[in-house]
Design a protein around this motif. Structure first.
Motif, short mmCIF file in Angstrom:
data_model
loop_
_atom_site.label_atom_id
_atom_site.label_comp_id
_atom_site.label_asym_id
_atom_site.label_seq_id
_atom_site.Cartn_x
_atom_site.Cartn_y
_atom_site.Cartn_z
N ASP A 89 15.19 20.33 -7.19
CA ASP A 89 14.91 20.12 -8.86
C ASP A 89 15.34 21.26 -9.36
N THR A 90 15.89 22.50 -8.92
CA THR A 90 15.92 23.49 -9.79
C THR A 90 17.46 23.68 -10.06
N PHE A 91 18.26 22.88 -9.32
CA PHE A 91 19.93 22.84 -9.36
C PHE A 91 20.40 22.01 -10.53
N ASP A 92 21.64 22.28 -11.07
CA ASP A 92 22.06 21.72 -12.02
C ASP A 92 23.00 20.49 -10.93
N ILE A 93 23.74 19.67 -11.87
CA ILE A 93 24.35 18.42 -11.16
C ILE A 93 25.36 18.86 -10.17
N VAL A 94 26.12 19.71 -10.41
CA VAL A 94 26.99 20.39 -9.12
C VAL A 94 26.16 20.82 -8.10
N GLY A 95 25.16 21.67 -8.12
CA GLY A 95 24.28 22.19 -7.16
C GLY A 95 23.43 20.98 -6.32
#
Length: 571
Positions: free
Chosen positions: A46-52
């Motif tokens: 949940d803490t990642f952006d779309i790339v992560g």
């Protein structure tokens, strides 16, 4: 003792614990650890952006794929092993059944061809066509009635005349009208085709019988080839001059090969002086082409044998008897030698690159045999005893070297070859080809047909008509004494004999007496300087050149003088 038991218990317990820890770690890695993996994935996802997030999904998918792939491989291996063990008994039974079916197919094919042979022979003729048998399995086409009697041609002829056409079924059974509607010419064509097919089938059957039952199959096939040999009309009026000029014209017009009259004179005169000729020189000057084209000129192509570096003894060229197969391993050299005995015209065997191996090793026995004064002694042992099926020209397991056969060796002098020894040179006539002849124009010239007997007659005739003069013999004797005194070289008996044979034929071919002697002295006597330590007699060579020009006149022996100058410049 109690202390040792305590030590052993603690040590083994630690080993068992570590082993269990390894299995526990593997289970945690592949099975029980997924809850922890998923928990970590959910915590960070949940803490990642779309790339992560995309990277996390890909990493987790790869993590899942590894154990799944391991499981699939293990399952596949287990299934394959289980299937092989399960099918082992049934596979053996299947192989036996396949073998039984193959035998039935062979029996059926044999039966079919027997019926076919009966139908073909029932059409007429007293000779029966040989039964083909199981060989039909490997032949390109099966024998049919149409194939044997030329039914297609007969049908076409009948169609042109408006007569009913007799067809041939695929199985070889005649179809159409009840009787053959052929005119007299068609019947004659059919009879001729039947006779031709019968002869061809008989020859094929004989060849197969020879190949299966004879220990010399290749030589026996030569006997079969010459069983009905009809020799051509030989020209017994040709002279040596016409013979030489005719060869040059033939090589030029038919093969685009060019040789000077001098080279051809030396070649023909060399044939009169020895059964072994050695053609030396740089590559590309026509050493192999000369004997090859000469054989074509005589309408008896030369056999070219490529000498290999591995040649060590006579078995390399003559072959050997295989005790296991009870057959003689025949070489092309042996076949050519045997065939030469069945032909009346001159034959040639070319030992191409003869000094790639040591000539005195693999050719020693033949060299010794050719030295025998009587041709009846030119015999080589092949096998200890005679068998009933041996070729007709082998007597008690021995083969005779034909008087109509010449051996021609080609030699290059480079780092890849061996030096030809004096033993070989003394018995041979060496001819150098170091320059290519200029092209010239000449009218077309056909092949000639000359028997070896007539060629030998021309050689003997030349010895009578062109006897070496006393003046030349006296000069040769003086030079012999000079060479013995200064260089310990001499004209041996063999060289003297070759000189008496070479010079008259050389003159009869259009040369001069002094030119023939010049060549013999240069190639047979002075060539021995190459095997000596010439450095200590280098100054004497100059005196020898002066002696030659004083005795034979300036320019009298140009070939010998040129050879001595070349030897002198080498040191």
């Amino acid at each position: 003792m109690s202390e040792f038991l305590g030590f052993a218990w603690e040590l083994l317990a630690k080993v068992v614990y570590n082993i269990a820890a390894v299995f526990s770690s593997i289970l945690n890695l592949l099975v029980f650890g997924w809850l922890d993996y998923f928990s970590i994935f959910k915590t960070y996802f949940d803490t990642f952006d779309i790339v992560g997030k995309i990277g996390a999904v890909i990493l987790f998918a790869l993590l899942i794929a590894v154990p799944v792939l391991i499981v699939l491989i293990c399952v596949h291996r287990w299934r394959v092993n289980h299937q092989l063990k399960h099918d082992d008994t049934s596979n053996k039974a299947l192989y036996r059944e396949i073998g039984r079916l193959n035998k039935q197919v062979l029996d059926l094919m044999d039966e079919k061809n027997k019926v076919l042979a009966l139908k073909v022979n029932a059409m007429g003729g007293t000779e029966r066509i040989p039964y083909m048998g199981a060989s039909a399995l490997v032949d390109d086409t099966l024998p049919t009635v149409g194939n044997v009697v030329g039914g297609a041609a007969a049908g076409a002829a009948a169609a042109d005349e408006g007569a009913p056409v007799v067809g041939v079924a695929a199985s070889g059974v005649l179809t159409g009208s009840a009787s053959l509607a052929l005119d007299g010419e068609g019947v004659a064509d059919a009879a001729a085709a039947m006779a031709k097919a019968t002869v061809e089938a008989k020859t094929l059957a004989e060849e197969r019988e020879i190949a299966q039952a004879n220990r010399f199959p290749k030589l026996s096939l030569v006997d079969l080839k010459y069983r009905d040999f009809v020799p051509p009309t030989y020209d017994n009026e040709i002279s040596l001059v016409d013979f030489v000029e005719g060869y040059r014209a033939f090589a030029c017009s038919e093969m685009q090969l060019y040789y000077t009259p001098e080279i051809v004179r030396r070649y023909v005169a060399g044939m009169a002086a020895s059964k072994l000729l050695i053609l030396e020189g740089i590559s590309g000057t026509g050493k192999t082409s000369l004997p090859y084209s000469f054989g074509r000129y005589l309408d008896n192509p030369a056999t070219i044998v490529s000498v290999q570096p591995s040649y060590r003894d006579r078995t390399e060229v003559m072959g050997y008897f295989n005790e296991f197969s009870k057959r003689f391993n025949e070489t092309e050299f042996l076949r050519a030698m045997y065939e030469a005995g069945l032909r009346p015209d001159p034959s040639t065997i070319v030992l191409d690159e003869m000094n790639l191996a040591r000539v005195e090793y693999y050719f020693a026995e033949i060299l010794s045999v050719l030295e025998m004064p009587s041709h009846d002694e030119w015999v080589l042992d092949l096998v200890p005893t005679a068998w009933a099926g041996d070729p007709k020209e082998l007597h008690d397991g021995k083969i005779t070297v034909p008087d109509s056969l010449w051996f021609v060796g080609t030699a290059n002098n480079d780092d890849s070859t061996f030096t030809i020894t004096d033993k070989v040179y003394d018995r041979a006539i060496p001819i150098e080809l170091n320059e290519r002849a200029d092209a010239f124009e000449c009218p077309a010239h056909a092949r000639v047909h000359v028997t070896a007997e007539h060629l030998q007659y021309l050689f003997q005739k030349a010895k009578v008509e062109h006897v070496v003069s006393e003046e030349v013999l006296e000069k040769m004797h003086k030079m012999d004494q000079y060479l013995q005194t200064r260089f310990r070289l001499a004209f041996g008996n063999r060289i003297i004999k070759q000189m008496y044979d070479f010079i008259p034929v050389y003159v009869a071919c259009g040369g001069t007496e002094l030119g023939g002697m010049d060549y013999i002295i240069a190639r047979k006597v002075l060539k021995k300087f190459e095997s000596m330590n010439v450095s200590f007699v280098r100054d004497e060579i100059k005196g020898l050149i002066e002696y030659i020009e004083k005795t034979f006149g300036e320019g009298g022996l140009p070939d010998s003088v040129s050879y001595l100058q070349r030897i002198q410049n080498m040191y």
